[in-house]
Design an enzyme around this catalytic site. Sequence first.
Site, PDB file in Angstrom:
ATOM      1  N   PHE A 148       0.865  -1.188   0.000  1.00  0.00           N
ATOM      2  CA  PHE A 148       0.000   0.000   0.000  1.00  0.00           C
ATOM      3  C   PHE A 148       0.896   1.231   0.000  1.00  0.00           C
ATOM      4  O   PHE A 148       1.705   1.414   0.899  1.00  0.00           O
ATOM      5  CB  PHE A 148      -0.937   0.028   1.220  1.00  0.00           C
ATOM      6  CG  PHE A 148      -1.963   1.131   1.102  1.00  0.00           C
ATOM      7  CD1 PHE A 148      -3.178   0.912   0.461  1.00  0.00           C
ATOM      8  CD2 PHE A 148      -1.695   2.408   1.585  1.00  0.00           C
ATOM      9  CE1 PHE A 148      -4.101   1.937   0.307  1.00  0.00           C
ATOM     10  CE2 PHE A 148      -2.620   3.433   1.441  1.00  0.00           C
ATOM     11  CZ  PHE A 148      -3.829   3.202   0.799  1.00  0.00           C
ATOM     12  N   ASP A 233       9.231   2.862   1.838  1.00  0.00           N
ATOM     13  CA  ASP A 233       8.042   3.604   2.263  1.00  0.00           C
ATOM     14  C   ASP A 233       7.874   3.352   3.761  1.00  0.00           C
ATOM     15  O   ASP A 233       7.427   2.284   4.173  1.00  0.00           O
ATOM     16  CB  ASP A 233       6.835   3.097   1.471  1.00  0.00           C
ATOM     17  CG  ASP A 233       5.519   3.732   1.906  1.00  0.00           C
ATOM     18  OD1 ASP A 233       5.484   4.368   2.985  1.00  0.00           O
ATOM     19  OD2 ASP A 233       4.521   3.579   1.180  1.00  0.00           O
ATOM     20  N   LYS A 262       2.199  10.333   8.234  1.00  0.00           N
ATOM     21  CA  LYS A 262       1.452   9.875   9.405  1.00  0.00           C
ATOM     22  C   LYS A 262       1.899  10.533  10.711  1.00  0.00           C
ATOM     23  O   LYS A 262       1.479  11.642  11.011  1.00  0.00           O
ATOM     24  CB  LYS A 262       1.500   8.353   9.482  1.00  0.00           C
ATOM     25  CG  LYS A 262       0.612   7.692   8.406  1.00  0.00           C
ATOM     26  CD  LYS A 262       0.339   6.256   8.730  1.00  0.00           C
ATOM     27  CE  LYS A 262      -0.531   5.552   7.690  1.00  0.00           C
ATOM     28  NZ  LYS A 262      -1.945   5.770   7.872  1.00  0.00           N
TER      29      LYS A 262
HETATM   30  C1  LIG Z   1       2.872   2.452   3.912  1.00  0.00           C
HETATM   31  C2  LIG Z   1       1.944   3.553   3.497  1.00  0.00           C
HETATM   32  N1  LIG Z   1       2.288   4.346   2.479  1.00  0.00           N
HETATM   33  C3  LIG Z   1       1.500   5.354   2.077  1.00  0.00           C
HETATM   34  C4  LIG Z   1       0.288   5.602   2.690  1.00  0.00           C
HETATM   35  C5  LIG Z   1      -0.580   6.737   2.225  1.00  0.00           C
HETATM   36  O1  LIG Z   1      -0.535   7.770   3.128  1.00  0.00           O
HETATM   37  P1  LIG Z   1      -1.615   8.947   3.069  1.00  0.00           P
HETATM   38  O2  LIG Z   1      -2.930   8.347   3.421  1.00  0.00           O
HETATM   39  O3  LIG Z   1      -1.117   9.939   4.071  1.00  0.00           O
HETATM   40  O4  LIG Z   1      -1.589   9.480   1.674  1.00  0.00           O
HETATM   41  C6  LIG Z   1      -0.119   4.794   3.756  1.00  0.00           C
HETATM   42  C7  LIG Z   1      -1.406   5.017   4.428  1.00  0.00           C
HETATM   43  O5  LIG Z   1      -1.939   4.186   5.104  1.00  0.00           O
HETATM   44  C8  LIG Z   1       0.737   3.753   4.173  1.00  0.00           C
HETATM   45  O6  LIG Z   1       0.401   2.937   5.190  1.00  0.00           O
END
Ligand SMILES: Cc1ncc(COP(=O)(O)O)c(C=O)c1O
Length: 415
Positions: A148, A233, A262
């Site tokens: 994700f 990420d 986050k």
């Molecule tokens: C690993 C990871 N990357 C990216 C995102 C996307 O972040 P945002 O919702 O702040 O765009 C998330 C959101 O849950 C995530 O868990």
Amino acid sequence: MSKAETAPPVVMPAASGTADEAPIMKTYAPPAVTLVRGRGMELFDSEGRRYLDFIGGIAVAATGHCHPVVVAAIAGQASTLLHVSNLYGIEPQRELARRLAPKAGRDFRAFFCNSGAEANEAAIKLARKWGHLRGVGQGTVITAENSFHGRTLATLAATAQPKYQKGFEPLPSGFKHVPFGDLAALEGVLTPDVTAVLLEPIQGEGGVRFPPPGYLRGVRALCDTRGVLLILDEVQTGCARTGRFFAFEHDGIRPDIVTLAKALGSGVPIGACLARGEVAAAFEPGNHGSTFGGNPLSCAAALATLEVIEGERLAERAEAMGNYLQKELKRLQGKVATIKEVRGLGLLIGVEFHEPIAKDLVKAMLAHGILSNATSETVLRLTPPLIITEREADAFVAALEACLALHPALKSGIC
Ligand SMILES: Cc1ncc(COP(=O)(O)O)c(C=O)c1O
């Protein structure tokens, strides 16, 4: 009669309606409660009921709700300077970069944005620009199945889960997907068009899934051999959640680019893309930008968040409390056959069940005053504030035990 006069009147719901009557697009399921106030591990709903928060805004409230240091920094900055354009120097942004970038590596540089998806977008653009300048690949980025990375079109293409992508085609090209944790599969797709590999160290939304030990070190070595970039990420795993500021520290490796969001602003939207100097240099003025990215308010919130993470040793606390909560959950697993696995690192914890009961459990736990989250029908994910105490962890395990004892599927003898 003009078109406007014949058009049916637009009916607006009453302004004082409940949350699901409000004119909000239905991108989320109707909420069970409306939360109005928080402090530390506690949240209160509009009816005055109290909850212990084991979601933490999905790994956002690492410092707890309304930490006084963060609140004071936001209030102070709000009354000094809320926003100026990146056309001008922004002191809190410079200070944040000085504090944050070296955590990733000695010569790392930062780009600030407003979310995890935007941080990953910046990482993908930066990798492609670097690749075009250096003649490395044709911009293809490899990502893992079940990953994700966000909901913008490029990060959706990177997110290798058809359930999120369906209906939004055509998606941007230039992404290839491999099974998570499979080094041989990765080696097989590292063809000459590849510029970068983008991975989560632990798949959070994918159900708190870990790769086999040594995987990240193997990926690093493969990327080095082929001369391609490794992007990690750490939007969910970063900011001390797993017991280190970055989860990659557990593996003794360093990526070329790492993304955060986050928890970085304790709830004030901010994302960051950090890259080592030679890669970061690929961006020139005009290549990328964001109106709000790195503005004084979000950077002041992030600086205060770092101060709390460091001052209250929240990485050590996440490790100790994560071990405690996992130990207690494993003790419960010994008593309740439906718990298939308890897995986690620090305070990113997954509880997997044999039966599809996780979503029912979230509802039942709510009635017990506990906020929790299911990533699927079989997995509960816990991402509580890192300030959690043993007593609060015990309250979670006791509520889970009570809810499991009452679940009709389990009572009828499945378990
Ligand atoms: C690993 C990871 N990357 C990216 C995102 C996307 O972040 P945002 O919702 O702040 O765009 C998330 C959101 O849950 C995530 O868990």
